[in-house]
Design a protein around this motif. Structure first.
Motif, short mmCIF file in Angstrom:
data_model
loop_
_atom_site.label_atom_id
_atom_site.label_comp_id
_atom_site.label_asym_id
_atom_site.label_seq_id
_atom_site.Cartn_x
_atom_site.Cartn_y
_atom_site.Cartn_z
N VAL A 313 0.83 -1.21 0.00
CA VAL A 313 0.00 0.00 0.00
C VAL A 313 0.87 1.26 0.00
O VAL A 313 0.49 2.29 -0.57
CB VAL A 313 -1.00 -0.01 1.18
N GLN A 314 2.06 1.18 0.59
CA GLN A 314 2.97 2.33 0.51
C GLN A 314 3.37 2.59 -0.94
O GLN A 314 3.41 3.73 -1.40
CB GLN A 314 4.22 2.08 1.35
N LYS A 315 3.65 1.52 -1.66
CA LYS A 315 4.03 1.69 -3.07
C LYS A 315 2.86 2.22 -3.89
O LYS A 315 3.04 3.01 -4.83
CB LYS A 315 4.52 0.35 -3.63
N ALA A 316 1.64 1.81 -3.53
CA ALA A 316 0.46 2.33 -4.25
C ALA A 316 0.30 3.83 -4.02
O ALA A 316 -0.04 4.58 -4.94
CB ALA A 316 -0.78 1.57 -3.79
N ILE A 317 0.54 4.27 -2.80
CA ILE A 317 0.44 5.71 -2.49
C ILE A 317 1.48 6.50 -3.27
O ILE A 317 1.16 7.52 -3.91
CB ILE A 317 0.61 5.94 -0.97
#
Length: 326
Positions: A313-317
């Protein structure tokens, strides 16, 4: 599937009055989730009140921003030029949801009320505190790959499965509700969904005799420059493993305002308020976005099979921010 009676309502008062007289009844609009759950015996309603004739439609620009009637269909909202141009994250989230056929049927209000896809909730052979309070939560140590890393409790770690709600939460949406007495109230969507705590069976603040009338989204620079990223096992017709809705207002290379919400990682659409504050005044760079993404998952409590979500989810952000600043 149990037998049930079917009633149509032409006004909000007729609909909420019918529900008030039979607390176990349910409103039906598109029915794309409700009928599934009734066929699985997860929900058993003796009466369905069809609200499709209630005049809760319209997509318009008002002094408060974007107003979407609760009975508008997901496909119509996702393709509406005003939504596409001024609130792109909402359009993107809607058009990445479900399938075209389902989007043509499903209503905005119903989508906000959709229930978790947790296997243990949908299979009545298993105990589930959300379906049968006090029975237990096998997801805690069982198959929890798709479940929550934020907002869970010992009673429940089921994720909210929505896409649209994530974008709406990011952009400060407000929901208008109306009860059987005709009284309306406005509630921030951030507060509309509840954390499970010890009562996971109660998922929203909606009272039994209330209907969702409309959703309002404030006009803002960060709404016009917003974006939704969805990561899933296959390219279409799949729920998110993780998702991110972001908005950004950048002037002179400096961030004036930022919005971040995450999907499929929380027991409700998850707004990262502290991470947003970190971005204000910072340069719109990858380093700033990575620092905010790290702050967004602070406090996460992953289980055995969903630890990957913390990094994903960090990479998605970061990806969402990079794509709107490219």
């Amino acid at each position: 599937m149990n037998n049930f009676s079917y009633t149509t309502a032409n006004t909000a008062k007729e609909a909420t009055g019918a529900r008030k007289d039979s607390a176990q009844s349910a409103f039906i609009a598109g029915g794309t989730t409700l009928l599934d759950l009734m066929k699985l015996n997860v929900e058993q309603h003796p009466q369905l009140v069809d609200i499709n004739m209630v005049p809760f439609k319209g997509i318009s620009e008002t002094a408060d921003g974007l107003r979407i009637g609760a009975l508008e269909r997901m496909s119509d909202v996702g393709e509406n030029p005003l939504v596409v141009q001024q609130y792109p994250a909402i359009s993107e989230a809607l058009l990445l949801s479900a399938s075209p056929q389902l989007r043509n049927m499903a209503s905005i209000g119903g989508n906000l009320m959709q229930r978790t896809r947790c296997t243990y909730f949908r299979d009545t052979a298993f105990p589930c505190n959300k379906r049968n309070p006090g029975s237990g939560c096998p997801a805690q140590t069982g198959d929890n790959r798709g479940l929550a890393i934020l907002g869970g409790s010992t009673a429940c770690i089921a994720t909210n499965p929505g896409d649209m709600a994530v974008a709406l939460v990011a952009l400060d949406a407000v929901v208008t509700l109306e009860n059987s007495k005709g009284k309306q109230r406005r509630v921030s969507l951030l507060d509309f969904h509840l954390l499970p705590g010890t009562t996971p069976q109660r998922e929203t603040i909606l009272e039994a005799d209330e209907l969702i009338v409309a959703v309002t989204v404030p006009a803002a620079a960060h709404a016009r420059k917003s974006h939704y990223v969805k990561v899933r096992d296959r390219a279409s017709y799949a729920f998110a493993l993780v998702s991110a809705a972001v908005g950004l207002d950048v002037q002179g290379g400096q961030i004036r305002s930022a919005r971040i919400a995450m999907g499929s990682v929380g027991t409700k659409p998850w707004r990262a308020l502290e991470a947003e504050k970190l971005l204000v005044g910072k340069p719109a760079t990858e380093a700033s976005f990575q620092a905010a993404a790290a702050a967004a998952v602070r406090g996460a409590a992953p289980r055995e099979h969903n630890r990957f979500k913390v990094e994903m989810v960090q990479k998605a952000i970061v990806r969402a921010f990079q794509e709107i600043t490219a």
